[in-house]
Scaffold this motif. Structure first.
Motif, mmCIF file in Angstrom:
data_model
loop_
_atom_site.group_PDB
_atom_site.id
_atom_site.type_symbol
_atom_site.label_atom_id
_atom_site.label_comp_id
_atom_site.label_asym_id
_atom_site.label_seq_id
_atom_site.Cartn_x
_atom_site.Cartn_y
_atom_site.Cartn_z
ATOM 1 N N LEU A 43 32.785 -53.774 80.372
ATOM 2 C CA LEU A 43 34.210 -54.071 80.260
ATOM 3 C C LEU A 43 34.456 -55.218 79.271
ATOM 4 C CD1 LEU A 43 37.050 -53.401 81.299
ATOM 5 C CD2 LEU A 43 36.674 -55.091 83.100
ATOM 6 N N ILE A 44 33.635 -56.249 79.353
ATOM 7 C CA ILE A 44 33.768 -57.388 78.433
ATOM 8 C C ILE A 44 33.540 -56.933 76.993
ATOM 9 C CG2 ILE A 44 32.723 -59.580 77.703
ATOM 10 C CD1 ILE A 44 32.278 -60.105 80.762
ATOM 11 N N TYR A 45 32.490 -56.153 76.765
ATOM 12 C CA TYR A 45 32.234 -55.646 75.416
ATOM 13 C C TYR A 45 33.416 -54.833 74.908
ATOM 14 C CZ TYR A 45 27.298 -57.024 75.535
ATOM 15 O OH TYR A 45 26.130 -57.731 75.585
ATOM 16 N N SER A 46 33.953 -53.964 75.760
ATOM 17 C CA SER A 46 35.080 -53.111 75.358
ATOM 18 C C SER A 46 36.287 -53.932 74.949
ATOM 19 C CB SER A 46 35.500 -52.183 76.499
ATOM 20 O OG SER A 46 34.494 -51.285 76.812
ATOM 21 N N GLN A 47 36.651 -54.885 75.784
ATOM 22 C CA GLN A 47 37.883 -55.637 75.568
ATOM 23 C C GLN A 47 37.758 -56.727 74.522
ATOM 24 O OE1 GLN A 47 38.843 -56.970 79.530
ATOM 25 N NE2 GLN A 47 39.832 -55.045 80.054
ATOM 26 N N LEU A 52 32.974 -44.680 71.803
ATOM 27 C CA LEU A 52 32.951 -45.913 72.578
ATOM 28 C C LEU A 52 31.768 -45.924 73.538
ATOM 29 C CD1 LEU A 52 34.208 -48.606 73.415
ATOM 30 C CD2 LEU A 52 35.655 -47.337 75.005
ATOM 31 N N ASP A 53 31.526 -44.801 74.215
ATOM 32 C CA ASP A 53 30.401 -44.734 75.152
ATOM 33 C C ASP A 53 29.070 -44.919 74.441
ATOM 34 O OD1 ASP A 53 31.843 -44.490 77.491
ATOM 35 O OD2 ASP A 53 31.875 -42.295 77.422
ATOM 36 N N GLN A 54 28.897 -44.289 73.281
ATOM 37 C CA GLN A 54 27.645 -44.457 72.517
ATOM 38 C C GLN A 54 27.453 -45.920 72.127
ATOM 39 O OE1 GLN A 54 28.624 -41.684 69.362
ATOM 40 N NE2 GLN A 54 26.860 -40.404 69.884
ATOM 41 N N LEU A 55 28.516 -46.506 71.635
ATOM 42 C CA LEU A 55 28.453 -47.888 71.191
ATOM 43 C C LEU A 55 28.110 -48.825 72.340
ATOM 44 C CD1 LEU A 55 28.900 -49.902 68.895
ATOM 45 C CD2 LEU A 55 31.327 -49.856 69.437
ATOM 46 N N LEU A 56 28.793 -48.662 73.472
ATOM 47 C CA LEU A 56 28.540 -49.530 74.624
ATOM 48 C C LEU A 56 27.152 -49.310 75.197
ATOM 49 C CD1 LEU A 56 32.029 -49.387 76.345
ATOM 50 C CD2 LEU A 56 31.061 -51.244 74.988
ATOM 51 N N ASP A 57 26.696 -48.060 75.254
ATOM 52 C CA ASP A 57 25.348 -47.780 75.747
ATOM 53 C C ASP A 57 24.297 -48.465 74.875
ATOM 54 O OD1 ASP A 57 26.380 -46.259 77.809
ATOM 55 O OD2 ASP A 57 25.932 -44.326 76.863
ATOM 56 N N GLU A 58 24.479 -48.393 73.550
ATOM 57 C CA GLU A 58 23.543 -49.039 72.623
ATOM 58 C C GLU A 58 23.564 -50.564 72.789
ATOM 59 O OE1 GLU A 58 21.366 -47.865 70.313
ATOM 60 O OE2 GLU A 58 21.771 -45.759 70.718
ATOM 61 N N LEU A 59 24.758 -51.126 72.904
ATOM 62 C CA LEU A 59 24.872 -52.575 73.084
ATOM 63 C C LEU A 59 24.185 -53.024 74.366
ATOM 64 C CD1 LEU A 59 28.543 -53.345 72.001
ATOM 65 C CD2 LEU A 59 26.461 -54.282 70.993
ATOM 66 N N LEU A 60 24.454 -52.321 75.462
ATOM 67 C CA LEU A 60 23.860 -52.708 76.750
ATOM 68 C C LEU A 60 22.339 -52.554 76.737
ATOM 69 C CD1 LEU A 60 26.563 -51.235 79.095
ATOM 70 C CD2 LEU A 60 25.938 -53.645 78.890
#
Length: 181
Positions: free
Chosen positions: A90-94, A37-45
């Motif tokens: 948070l928005i990306y996660s949820q 999840l952290d890798q994915l969110l870091d890449e998205l951001l």
């Protein structure tokens, strides 16, 4: 280039550059483990926030964006000004990651990226086309079963990429100002 860029961005999430001592060269290696999840969110951001915390492009149909979170799609996040990087995370996660927690990588990563750029319903509709079921944009038991029965997540992902490219091509042909997005 604009037509293949989303798929290249997805490729970067699933591959890493590795130095091979024997060959004395760098090569790409497919990540065998699931993307965290952290890798994915870091890449998205990183990808979505390339333009800085707040950005206005007159051709962006989402209006103002901050870390890829558009004012049009998320007015509540903009209520007191641009959302922060943490708000975007948070928005990306949820809203973009959680709906696809039932899918395995690399298919999950591709679906999340499509949802971020085109909406969850579009991501699901493209998946449904790729697996040969009615494309109503709703994940139900038929879609879940057909996804599992369609083959390996990598194979389904490859079919999804083809449908995504066609979708992006049609979208940008219909409105050339959208090619850069």
């Amino acid at each position: 280039w604009n037509r293949v860029q989303p798929c290249l961005q997805h490729y970067a999430l699933l591959h890493e550059l590795v130095y091979d001592d024997e060959a004395r060269a760098c090569r790409h290696r497919c990540r065998e483990d699931n993307v965290t999840l952290d890798q994915l969110l870091d890449e998205l951001l990183e990808r979505e926030g390339w333009n800085g915390p707040e950005f206005l492009d007159l051709h962006d149909r989402g209006g103002r964006t901050s870390w890829g979170i558009s004012e049009r799609a998320h007015p509540e996040a903009w209520k007191h000004g641009p959302p922060s990087k943490e708000d975007a995370r948070l928005i990306y996660s949820q809203e973009y990651v959680l709906p696809f927690d039932w899918v395995q990588d690399p298919l999950r990563v591709q679906l999340i990226d499509i949802a971020v750029n085109s909406g969850e319903r579009t991501a699901v509709r493209l998946l449904q086309r790729a697996i040969g079921v009615i494309d109503d944009g709703i994940v139900g038991p038929v879609t879940r079963a057909a996804t599992k029965a369609a083959g390996s997540p990598r194979m389904v992902n490859n079919a999804l990429v083809a449908f995504r490219l066609r979708f992006v091509d049609d979208l940008s042909d219909g409105n050339p100002t959208q090619k850069r997005f």
